[in-house]
Design a protein around this motif. Structure first.
Motif, mmCIF file in Angstrom:
data_model
loop_
_atom_site.group_PDB
_atom_site.id
_atom_site.type_symbol
_atom_site.label_atom_id
_atom_site.label_comp_id
_atom_site.label_asym_id
_atom_site.label_seq_id
_atom_site.Cartn_x
_atom_site.Cartn_y
_atom_site.Cartn_z
ATOM 1 N N THR A 224 0.800 -1.227 0.000
ATOM 2 C CA THR A 224 0.000 0.000 0.000
ATOM 3 C C THR A 224 0.832 1.276 0.000
ATOM 4 O O THR A 224 0.269 2.369 -0.010
ATOM 5 C CB THR A 224 -0.930 0.016 1.230
ATOM 6 O OG1 THR A 224 -0.136 -0.048 2.424
ATOM 7 C CG2 THR A 224 -1.877 -1.172 1.207
ATOM 8 N N ASP A 225 2.165 1.159 0.011
ATOM 9 C CA ASP A 225 3.005 2.357 0.079
ATOM 10 C C ASP A 225 2.964 3.128 -1.239
ATOM 11 O O ASP A 225 2.951 2.551 -2.324
ATOM 12 C CB ASP A 225 4.444 1.965 0.392
ATOM 13 C CG ASP A 225 5.357 3.184 0.463
ATOM 14 O OD1 ASP A 225 5.046 4.100 1.238
ATOM 15 O OD2 ASP A 225 6.357 3.217 -0.275
ATOM 16 N N PHE A 226 2.978 4.447 -1.102
ATOM 17 C CA PHE A 226 2.931 5.327 -2.272
ATOM 18 C C PHE A 226 4.255 6.037 -2.518
ATOM 19 O O PHE A 226 4.680 6.219 -3.658
ATOM 20 C CB PHE A 226 1.817 6.359 -2.076
ATOM 21 C CG PHE A 226 1.810 7.446 -3.114
ATOM 22 C CD1 PHE A 226 1.358 7.191 -4.400
ATOM 23 C CD2 PHE A 226 2.265 8.722 -2.810
ATOM 24 C CE1 PHE A 226 1.354 8.198 -5.367
ATOM 25 C CE2 PHE A 226 2.263 9.728 -3.754
ATOM 26 C CZ PHE A 226 1.802 9.459 -5.044
ATOM 27 N N MET A 239 -0.331 -0.634 -7.810
ATOM 28 C CA MET A 239 -1.690 -0.159 -7.549
ATOM 29 C C MET A 239 -1.701 1.199 -6.860
ATOM 30 O O MET A 239 -2.562 2.038 -7.137
ATOM 31 C CB MET A 239 -2.450 -1.194 -6.715
ATOM 32 C CG MET A 239 -2.862 -2.428 -7.493
ATOM 33 S SD MET A 239 -3.994 -3.506 -6.572
ATOM 34 C CE MET A 239 -2.854 -4.201 -5.384
ATOM 35 N N ALA A 240 -0.764 1.430 -5.942
ATOM 36 C CA ALA A 240 -0.748 2.705 -5.222
ATOM 37 C C ALA A 240 -0.542 3.881 -6.168
ATOM 38 O O ALA A 240 -1.222 4.910 -6.065
ATOM 39 C CB ALA A 240 0.349 2.680 -4.155
ATOM 40 N N THR A 241 0.384 3.746 -7.108
ATOM 41 C CA THR A 241 0.614 4.837 -8.061
ATOM 42 C C THR A 241 -0.512 4.922 -9.086
ATOM 43 O O THR A 241 -0.798 6.008 -9.603
ATOM 44 C CB THR A 241 1.956 4.650 -8.784
ATOM 45 O OG1 THR A 241 2.018 3.335 -9.353
ATOM 46 C CG2 THR A 241 3.111 4.826 -7.819
ATOM 47 N N VAL A 402 -7.334 -0.141 6.733
ATOM 48 C CA VAL A 402 -7.545 0.770 5.606
ATOM 49 C C VAL A 402 -6.228 1.445 5.237
ATOM 50 O O VAL A 402 -5.680 2.218 6.024
ATOM 51 C CB VAL A 402 -8.599 1.846 5.956
ATOM 52 C CG1 VAL A 402 -8.851 2.747 4.746
ATOM 53 C CG2 VAL A 402 -9.886 1.187 6.419
ATOM 54 N N PRO A 403 -5.670 1.177 4.057
ATOM 55 C CA PRO A 403 -4.423 1.842 3.633
ATOM 56 C C PRO A 403 -4.598 3.354 3.595
ATOM 57 O O PRO A 403 -5.690 3.869 3.313
ATOM 58 C CB PRO A 403 -4.182 1.265 2.230
ATOM 59 C CG PRO A 403 -4.943 -0.021 2.192
ATOM 60 C CD PRO A 403 -6.141 0.194 3.070
ATOM 61 N N GLY A 404 -3.518 4.073 3.871
ATOM 62 C CA GLY A 404 -3.593 5.527 3.915
ATOM 63 C C GLY A 404 -4.060 6.148 2.614
ATOM 64 O O GLY A 404 -4.845 7.101 2.613
ATOM 65 N N LEU A 405 -3.585 5.618 1.490
ATOM 66 C CA LEU A 405 -3.980 6.161 0.192
ATOM 67 C C LEU A 405 -5.471 5.989 -0.042
ATOM 68 O O LEU A 405 -6.139 6.875 -0.581
ATOM 69 C CB LEU A 405 -3.185 5.462 -0.916
ATOM 70 C CG LEU A 405 -3.039 6.219 -2.241
ATOM 71 C CD1 LEU A 405 -2.226 7.490 -2.052
ATOM 72 C CD2 LEU A 405 -2.392 5.325 -3.292
#
Length: 566
Positions: A224-226, A239-241, A402-405
């Protein structure tokens, strides 16, 4: 006369109890509204948006079919799971060895290595990616070590992800290793069991729940990291980007919602598994257990010392390169030192972004600590309305899944909905603070709940028998005893508020951009050195606040122990 006085006392006591009941119930209603506004409604609006087209017409699963029929988008799922899986495998091996050295050996300088392991937590994830560009980029010092491969892509994402998730894995696995029962090892030694067999049959099984929990946490953090893929991912889409590109680049909120839902599903599943694993690991502890005390072993102790020194050097090399890059005039052609990159006179970035971060972090620490501790108190201490309190407890655990993004996009859709009377909050510090508190609510809630559980419930019983109001008991007894945990919650919220990117990337306004987001935009504009400078400001602010926290907490604990001895 005595009968009348007794009746009056009973009436006053009943009035106080009625007031306490009313206070607790109002607090329960307040927290129910808080979670509805801060979490449930935004998530509902984001999920429902994925079933509509741009004209607001319901189209069912058409957006999902379009997503899976688009090869480039569908490939992002595979890419995300690939880098997350590889990063997790590497991190768990490295972190287990490091945690083993700290908890199961008589290695020297353990305190120093514990501090070094936590250093990556004081910087945003994107800082590691920026430093790796200077080490292994096209103009990097060690580019040749990649044997012709590019740092921009899966290699860079994995390397940066390993650095920034390493502390999380060390903390979790270290806790599991520290809770072992020495009686098992004594029995194995009496039976003359080999060290290898002891490791395979006692050490690993004893730490299995911690390892599983670390695997889940690291996997979801990378998935989930952006910040990392945005800086060093290049054309390797994840997916994050994709969420960022769909929403910011193409203004396609519907497809952004689709990707968010797909990203949310594995996060929720992993969270559920982690909760099950955590409960089982706690069940392993026994009141008869004897803490494990490692015995000196020259070969193992020195081998672990060399390993920890290697990890420490690599960690400091990442941080040191980021700082050096922020001071060099023009890498790699002009290596004179300068402070010009700290002027931030490009792309609207400036020191005001750093000041905004300090405002947000301070507000989150103050307001969040108060709200979260009150919420944990309502769940743990009063014995009234158990069903309602359990519902609040479930809501308090939900933000971790819930991921931050995803949360940031949900807030964007919620706050900008035409029928939302809170629309005026968009782009303000208030909405950033609210989203950040919600994002980091669960861990701090569990910290507060753990501290409150350690207090004997007889405090409340005695207060009730003495007709002491709940508010006075909370202020004079509960808060002073739990003050160390309250300080821990505040520092956790401050540090994470300073370093987070994904939770606020969609919510800032022209005058409320924070430093972590500004660093992303500086890197996007090609000002990598300025981005490193902005990220290093975050590091230094976190270090200063962390040192102050240690000093204040130490003095507080000293006074608290002195008070208990009286």
């Amino acid at each position: 006369m005595t009968t009348a006085a007794t009746a009056l006392d009973r009436a006053q006591g009943k009035l106080r109890l009625d007031r306490d009941d009313l206070t607790v119930r109002w607090l329960i209603v307040g927290f129910a509204l808080f979670f509805a506004i801060a979490l449930v409604i935004p998530l509902y609006m984001m999920v429902s948006r994925s079933f509509f087209d741009r004209n607001g017409e319901f189209i069912g699963l058409a957006n999902y079919r379009e997503y899976f029929d688009t090869p480039a988008l569908f490939l992002s799922i595979q890419n995300s799971f690939t880098v997350a899986g590889i990063s997790t495998a590497i991190v768990i091996v490295l972190a287990f060895a490091y945690a083993y050295a700290l908890n199961r050996t008589c290695m020297r300088f353990k305190g120093f290595f514990k501090v070094i392991a936590m250093v990556p937590l004081l910087s945003p994830s994107l800082l590691k990616a920026i430093a790796l560009v200077y080490w292994f980029g096209k103009q990097g010092i060690l580019t040749d070590l990649l044997f012709g491969h590019s740092i921009y892509g899966p290699i860079g994402i994995v390397m940066a992800s390993v650095f920034w998730t390493f502390p999380h894995a060390v903390l979790i696995i270290g806790t599991a290793l520290a809770l072992s029962d020495s009686r098992l090892y004594e029995a194995a030694e009496v039976l003359k069991t080999s060290h290898t067999r002891i490791f395979l049959t006692i050490t690993l099984p004893g730490a299995r729940y911690g390892i599983i929990s670390a695997v889940i946490v690291v996997f979801i953090l990378v998935l989930t990291d952006f910040g990392v893929p945005k800086v060093i991912g290049g054309s390797y889409n994840v997916m994050a980007t994709d969420i960022y590109k769909e929403v910011i680049g193409q203004q396609n909120f519907e497809m952004g919602a689709v990707v968010s839902v797909i990203l949310l599903i594995p996060a929720v599943i992993a969270f559920a598994i982690d909760r099950i694993v955590t409960r089982r690991s706690v069940a392993l502890l026994s009141s008869r257990a004897v803490p494990y005390a490692p015995k000196p072993n020259w070969l193992v102790d020195n081998a672990m010392l060399v390993y920890c020194i290697t990890i420490a050097v690599l960690t400091l090399a990442i941080l040191g390169m980021a700082q050096y890059a922020a001071l060099v005039k023009f890498w790699p052609y002009n290596l004179e030192l300068t402070l010009d990159h700290y002027s931030f006179e490009v792309q609207g970035a400036g020191w005001e972004n750093f000041y905004n971060s300090l405002k947000v972090a301070a507000s989150v620490a103050l307001i969040g600590t108060f709200v979260i501790f009150i919420g944990a108190y309502v769940v743990e201490k009063p014995r009234r309305d158990p069903v309602a309190r359990q519902a609040i407890q479930m809501m308090a655990l939900l933000p971790m899944a819930v991921p931050g993004l995803v949360l940031g996009l949900a807030y964007l859709m919620f706050i900008n909905h035409p029928s939302n009377p809170l629309g005026f909050l968009y782009g303000t510090i208030t909405i950033i603070v609210l989203s950040t508190i919600t994002h980091f609510y669960t861990v701090t809630h569990l910290t507060a709940a753990t501290a409150l559980k350690q207090m004997d419930r007889e405090f409340e019983s005695v207060s009730a028998s003495l007709k002491v109001p709940l508010a006075r008991s909370f202020r004079r007894v509960t808060m002073p005893v739990c003050m160390p945990a309250i300080f821990d919650i505040s520092i956790y919220l401050f540090l994470n508020s300073m370093t987070t990117v994904s939770a606020v990337i969609f919510l800032y306004g022209p005058g409320t951009k924070v430093a972590s987001v500004a660093a992303i935009h500086l890197d996007d504009s090609g000002e990598t050195a300025a981005a490193a400078a902005m990220a290093m400001l975050i590091v230094y602010a976190c270090i200063v606040v962390r040192v102050l926290h240690v000093i204040v907490t130490g003095r507080l604990l000293y006074r608290l122990q002195a008070w208990r001895r009286r």
